[in-house]
Design an enzyme around this catalytic site. Sequence first.
Site, PDB file in Angstrom:
ATOM      1  N   CYS A  41       6.332 -14.699  12.916  1.00 14.23           N
ATOM      2  CA  CYS A  41       6.067 -13.318  12.512  1.00 14.23           C
ATOM      3  C   CYS A  41       5.020 -12.666  13.396  1.00 14.23           C
ATOM      4  CB  CYS A  41       5.629 -13.280  11.052  1.00 14.23           C
ATOM      5  SG  CYS A  41       5.297 -11.607  10.449  1.00 14.23           S
ATOM      6  N   ASP A 299      10.509 -19.859   5.467  1.00 14.76           N
ATOM      7  CA  ASP A 299      11.874 -19.870   5.986  1.00 14.76           C
ATOM      8  C   ASP A 299      12.560 -21.218   5.846  1.00 14.76           C
ATOM      9  OD1 ASP A 299      11.263 -17.305   6.738  1.00 14.76           O
ATOM     10  OD2 ASP A 299      11.816 -17.552   8.850  1.00 14.76           O
ATOM     11  N   HIS A 424       1.455  16.106  -4.644  1.00 15.84           N
ATOM     12  CA  HIS A 424       2.342  17.045  -3.952  1.00 15.84           C
ATOM     13  C   HIS A 424       1.574  17.703  -2.804  1.00 15.84           C
ATOM     14  CE1 HIS A 424       5.401  20.097  -3.283  1.00 15.84           C
ATOM     15  NE2 HIS A 424       4.431  21.005  -3.288  1.00 15.84           N
TER      16      HIS A 424
END
Length: 432
Positions: A41, A299, A424
């Site tokens: 990674c 993994d 917002h």
Amino acid sequence: MRQFDTIVIGAGPGGYQVAAGLAAAGESVALVERDRVGGTCLNRGCIPTKCLAASADVLRACRRAGEFGVGCPDVTLDYDAARRRMEAVVDTLRQGIATQLRGVELIASEAALRPGMQVHTSDGDVLQARRRIVIATGSCPAPLRAEGGRYAVDSTAALSLERLPASAVIVGGGVIGMELASIWHAMGVKVTVLEYCREILPGIDAEVAKRLRMTMTRRGMEIVTGAEVTAISPEGRVSYTTRKGAAEVCGETVVASVGRRPVIPDGCGECGVELDARGYIRVDSDMRTSAVGIYAIGDVNGLSLLAHSAEAQAHVVIHGDAAWFDSRVVPAVVFTHPEVAQVGIVGDDADVVTVKRMFGANGKALAMGEGEGFVKLSCDRADGTVMAAAIIGPHASDLVAEATMLVADKVPYTDIPRRYIHAHPTLSEIFI
């Protein structure tokens, strides 16, 4: 023979996390790594790719500067400078990991398992674990099984190129292949992607994958799906077949991006560590292998080939709590342009209602000039709870964090505006 409470094999995201965590808890820990700390990674995958993706994003922004009333003439790419920046970022992060590993004995060597909870190194050291051995050896690129496959470079070699090729054929339209294609195309490389499956990004929401393919095709990238590569010549001529018949494409560089395979330490079979049908180490929910006292994370166990999954599994071992890792709520991200992300699992028998929100109706996205894409929430029809989310659009990699919490907490879609006030104008308003 030297004894430790825990011996960890592999210093990738899972390995160094479990080593540092157990050392902080007072255990004596040895961490055996044959290469550099950080694993694939940091050194050959996630971080180098994202550094180059950032350079590609700046290039795109400069080319569009006129749309924002900004003059940006004579935009050029200094790839050597981009690579130096990439290497500097990797070095900085690697130094940070070294700091975390204070109190851990780091052994630079190859490791092999031996009976009696022993680990033998290629330098002749014999180590013995009193409590546990943790295998965190990761994965490596899978070979391209086609005639002349040796003439293709893998993703590691592609990221190490000192100069960009004029043209490239990328065999495999999965996450790694599409990220590299997106970066190189932005940097001026003529890119062709050949994907064996019917659609790019197998495992990603089909509608999202199709939208990404159409976007990249519209920008000038050639993507061929349903393509089986049959041969590669030394000159970079790639032969393949589709339903339409045989065809060829040439590239200065051919990249094989056809998946990954586990790196299994020597001696696993001798120590009773069983593999599954795919060749990964079989583990239970506590990350225990079939051999008493031996664990496997990341993994190498095949549960989820993602760095953040390896880190979560490290915490399972550190805390002895399987709740730290739930494969149903592991987010996946593809750092293309636009970005893609998804989280959650919807069973084949689920009764689902789909809620879709378009970035084209989001004020922040339009202000950024990034109105393409959408968020798709898959919700249980009975109670409205969010079961899964798929995103294609600006900052999908960041937005998926909120989607992950919605899925993990089983929040009804209609409750989102009531429970959470969104600032917002922000991209996060896409969820309400």
